[in-house]
Write an enzyme that holds these catalytic residues in place. Structure first.
Site, PDB file in Angstrom:
ATOM      1  N   SER A   9       0.890  -1.262   0.024  1.00  0.00           N
ATOM      2  CA  SER A   9      -0.006   0.021   0.073  1.00  0.00           C
ATOM      3  C   SER A   9       0.837   1.049  -0.155  1.00  0.00           C
ATOM      4  CB  SER A   9      -0.849  -0.032   1.296  1.00  0.00           C
ATOM      5  OG  SER A   9      -1.372   1.491   1.337  1.00  0.00           O
ATOM      6  N   HIS A  32      -1.325  -1.313  -4.056  1.00  0.00           N
ATOM      7  CA  HIS A  32      -2.853  -1.006  -3.558  1.00  0.00           C
ATOM      8  C   HIS A  32      -2.772   0.606  -3.095  1.00  0.00           C
ATOM      9  CE1 HIS A  32      -5.983  -2.037  -0.952  1.00  0.00           C
ATOM     10  NE2 HIS A  32      -5.628  -1.128  -0.069  1.00  0.00           N
ATOM     11  N   ASP A  34      -4.720   3.493  -1.533  1.00  0.00           N
ATOM     12  CA  ASP A  34      -5.868   4.041  -0.799  1.00  0.00           C
ATOM     13  C   ASP A  34      -6.246   5.108  -1.126  1.00  0.00           C
ATOM     14  OD1 ASP A  34      -6.080   1.680   0.975  1.00  0.00           O
ATOM     15  OD2 ASP A  34      -4.025   2.054   1.630  1.00  0.00           O
ATOM     16  N   MET A  36      -9.047   7.933   0.107  1.00  0.00           N
ATOM     17  CA  MET A  36      -9.852   8.542   1.559  1.00  0.00           C
ATOM     18  C   MET A  36     -10.314   9.887   1.282  1.00  0.00           C
ATOM     19  SD  MET A  36      -7.148   7.227   4.332  1.00  0.00           S
ATOM     20  CE  MET A  36      -6.536   5.265   4.516  1.00  0.00           C
ATOM     21  N   HIS A  65      -8.140   1.068  -3.779  1.00  0.00           N
ATOM     22  CA  HIS A  65      -9.297   0.929  -2.680  1.00  0.00           C
ATOM     23  C   HIS A  65      -9.904   2.148  -2.311  1.00  0.00           C
ATOM     24  CE1 HIS A  65      -9.651  -0.265   1.951  1.00  0.00           C
ATOM     25  NE2 HIS A  65     -10.694  -0.385   1.341  1.00  0.00           N
ATOM     26  N   MET A  67     -12.009   4.380  -0.410  1.00  0.00           N
ATOM     27  CA  MET A  67     -12.737   4.411   1.230  1.00  0.00           C
ATOM     28  C   MET A  67     -13.469   5.962   1.148  1.00  0.00           C
ATOM     29  SD  MET A  67      -9.523   2.837   3.437  1.00  0.00           S
ATOM     30  CE  MET A  67      -8.438   3.294   1.741  1.00  0.00           C
ATOM     31  N   MET A 136     -11.478  -6.195   5.304  1.00  0.00           N
ATOM     32  CA  MET A 136     -10.790  -5.559   6.083  1.00  0.00           C
ATOM     33  C   MET A 136     -10.268  -6.152   7.294  1.00  0.00           C
ATOM     34  SD  MET A 136      -9.881  -2.701   4.341  1.00  0.00           S
ATOM     35  CE  MET A 136      -9.086  -1.976   5.710  1.00  0.00           C
ATOM     36  N   GLY A 141      -8.881   3.453   7.524  1.00  0.00           N
ATOM     37  CA  GLY A 141      -8.538   4.987   7.589  1.00  0.00           C
ATOM     38  C   GLY A 141      -7.170   5.189   7.873  1.00  0.00           C
ATOM     39  N   PHE A 142      -6.422   4.285   8.461  1.00  0.00           N
ATOM     40  CA  PHE A 142      -4.808   4.617   8.812  1.00  0.00           C
ATOM     41  C   PHE A 142      -4.026   3.253   8.542  1.00  0.00           C
ATOM     42  CE2 PHE A 142      -7.945   7.304  11.206  1.00  0.00           C
ATOM     43  CZ  PHE A 142      -7.208   8.652  10.994  1.00  0.00           C
ATOM     44  N   GLY A 143      -2.845   3.382   8.366  1.00  0.00           N
ATOM     45  CA  GLY A 143      -1.838   2.369   8.267  1.00  0.00           C
ATOM     46  C   GLY A 143      -1.411   2.017   9.527  1.00  0.00           C
ATOM     47  N   GLY A 144      -0.665   1.092  10.022  1.00  0.00           N
ATOM     48  CA  GLY A 144       0.138   0.739  11.150  1.00  0.00           C
ATOM     49  C   GLY A 144      -0.966   0.335  12.327  1.00  0.00           C
ATOM     50  N   ASP A 174      -6.709  -6.725   4.384  1.00  0.00           N
ATOM     51  CA  ASP A 174      -6.036  -5.227   4.165  1.00  0.00           C
ATOM     52  C   ASP A 174      -5.843  -4.847   5.648  1.00  0.00           C
ATOM     53  OD1 ASP A 174      -4.821  -2.881   3.908  1.00  0.00           O
ATOM     54  OD2 ASP A 174      -6.826  -2.256   2.560  1.00  0.00           O
ATOM     55  N   GLY A 175      -4.720  -4.636   6.318  1.00  0.00           N
ATOM     56  CA  GLY A 175      -4.810  -3.990   7.469  1.00  0.00           C
ATOM     57  C   GLY A 175      -4.056  -4.780   8.484  1.00  0.00           C
ATOM     58  N   GLY A 196       1.242  -2.170   4.007  1.00  0.00           N
ATOM     59  CA  GLY A 196       1.738  -0.902   4.023  1.00  0.00           C
ATOM     60  C   GLY A 196       2.804  -0.842   4.790  1.00  0.00           C
ATOM     61  N   SER A 197       2.591  -0.655   6.063  1.00  0.00           N
ATOM     62  CA  SER A 197       3.971  -0.273   6.959  1.00  0.00           C
ATOM     63  C   SER A 197       4.620  -1.465   6.988  1.00  0.00           C
ATOM     64  CB  SER A 197       3.452   0.118   8.298  1.00  0.00           C
ATOM     65  OG  SER A 197       2.347  -0.950   8.624  1.00  0.00           O
TER      66      SER A 197
HETATM   67  C1  DX5 Z   1      -6.123   1.318   5.816  1.00  0.00           C
HETATM   68  C2  DX5 Z   1      -5.656   1.099   4.477  1.00  0.00           C
HETATM   69  C3  DX5 Z   1      -4.798   0.009   4.288  1.00  0.00           C
HETATM   70  C4  DX5 Z   1      -3.489   0.430   4.994  1.00  0.00           C
HETATM   71  C5  DX5 Z   1      -2.710  -0.559   5.498  1.00  0.00           C
HETATM   72  O1  DX5 Z   1      -7.497   1.679   5.914  1.00  0.00           O
HETATM   73  O2  DX5 Z   1      -6.882   0.401   3.563  1.00  0.00           O
HETATM   74  O3  DX5 Z   1      -4.374  -0.262   2.867  1.00  0.00           O
HETATM   75  O4  DX5 Z   1      -2.424   1.409   4.152  1.00  0.00           O
HETATM   76  O5  DX5 Z   1      -1.690  -0.352   6.186  1.00  0.00           O
HETATM   77  P1  DX5 Z   1      -0.870  -1.517   7.062  1.00  0.00           P
HETATM   78  O6  DX5 Z   1      -0.388  -2.505   6.459  1.00  0.00           O
HETATM   79  O7  DX5 Z   1       0.170  -0.492   7.758  1.00  0.00           O
HETATM   80  O8  DX5 Z   1      -1.873  -1.738   8.287  1.00  0.00           O
HETATM   81 ZN    ZN Z   2      -6.378  -0.333   1.774  1.00  0.00          ZN
END
Ligand code: DX5
Ligand code: ZN
Length: 218
Positions: A9, A32, A34, A36, A65, A67, A136, A141-144, A174-175, A196-197
């Site tokens: 991501s 991927h 994202d 938002m 993706h 959102m 999901m 909404g957020f990575g990590g 995802d997540g 992502g992270s």
């Molecule tokens: C979260 C995103 C994810 C996010 C995943 O809302 O849809 O795609 O980037 O990040 P990680 O892998 O760090 O959870």
């Molecule tokens: Zn995503």
């Protein structure tokens, strides 16, 4: 069966250098992306003009993706941008069958995403309209964030329904996907893994991708 697809991501990438960040993950199966809107989720990322440019310069396919609220209205333009797949949220669409058909007519694969608390069963009758289901594994909404194990039974039920249908529908998670959690999602039946992270937070993203592939056990 070799199932593993890794989709890093770019939400966790350096937004000042997106083109070179894409090249750092070119050994992945897709990127991927994202999107938002600060309505469907309490965060704002990128929109259509940036996705269009990413599509022009990316060495690998784009997996968008969305959102975003009112997906029925906004998602078709993402399909028109030429991305390989457009995934919209079930909770943000009034007419998901119509929208999935519209996305396919525009040349994109159609994906349906579900928040952790949304059941998959109401959507199983429309499996043949879909190329992918995204479960999901964190609140979007957020990575990590930390992987939610409570999503594992839903992944198993979706896998059973896909297998029973005989259709070619991917099952994406995802997540919170890391080397430690990915095998649990794989074991439950997921075959496309967003990270992502775990990829962009690593010193060597290509190495992280390869370690994630191995860790699926698939
Ligand atoms: C979260 C995103 C994810 C996010 C995943 O809302 O849809 O795609 O980037 O990040 P990680 O892998 O760090 O959870
Ligand atoms: Zn995503």
């Amino acid at each position: 069966m070799a199932r593993c697809c890794i989709h890093p991501s770019i939400l966790s990438a350096d937004f000042a250098n997106l083109q070179s960040e894409l090249h750092r993950i070119r050994t992945a199966d897709a990127v991927h992306v994202d999107v938002m809107d600060n309505h469907f989720v309490p965060n704002l990322s990128i929109g259509l003009p940036v996705v269009r440019r990413l599509q022009e310069v990316s060495p690998i396919p784009l997996d968008a993706h969305l959102m975003i609220a009112d997906a029925d209205r906004w998602a078709p333009a993402y399909a028109d941008s030429g991305v390989a797949s457009v995934t919209f949220h079930a909770e943000a669409s009034v007419a998901p069958v119509k929208l999935a058909r519209d996305l396919r007519e525009r040349g994109a694969k159609a994906g349906l995403a579900l928040r952790p608390g949304s059941a998959v069963e109401p959507f199983l009758d429309m499996l043949e309209e879909l190329d992918m289901i995204l479960i999901m594994t964190v609140e979007p909404g957020f990575g990590g964030q930390e992987f939610l194990d409570l999503t594992l039974p839903k992944i198993r039920r979706a896998r059973a329904a896909i297998d029973a249908s005989g259709l070619d529908v991917k099952l994406q998670v995802d997540g919170g996907i890391t080397e430690e959690t990915i095998w649990r999602a794989a074991d439950a039946g997921a075959d496309v893994f967003v990270a992502g992270s775990a990829v962009y937070g690593a010193a060597d993203p290509a190495d992280a991708i390869s370690r994630l592939r191995t860790a699926t056990g698939q």
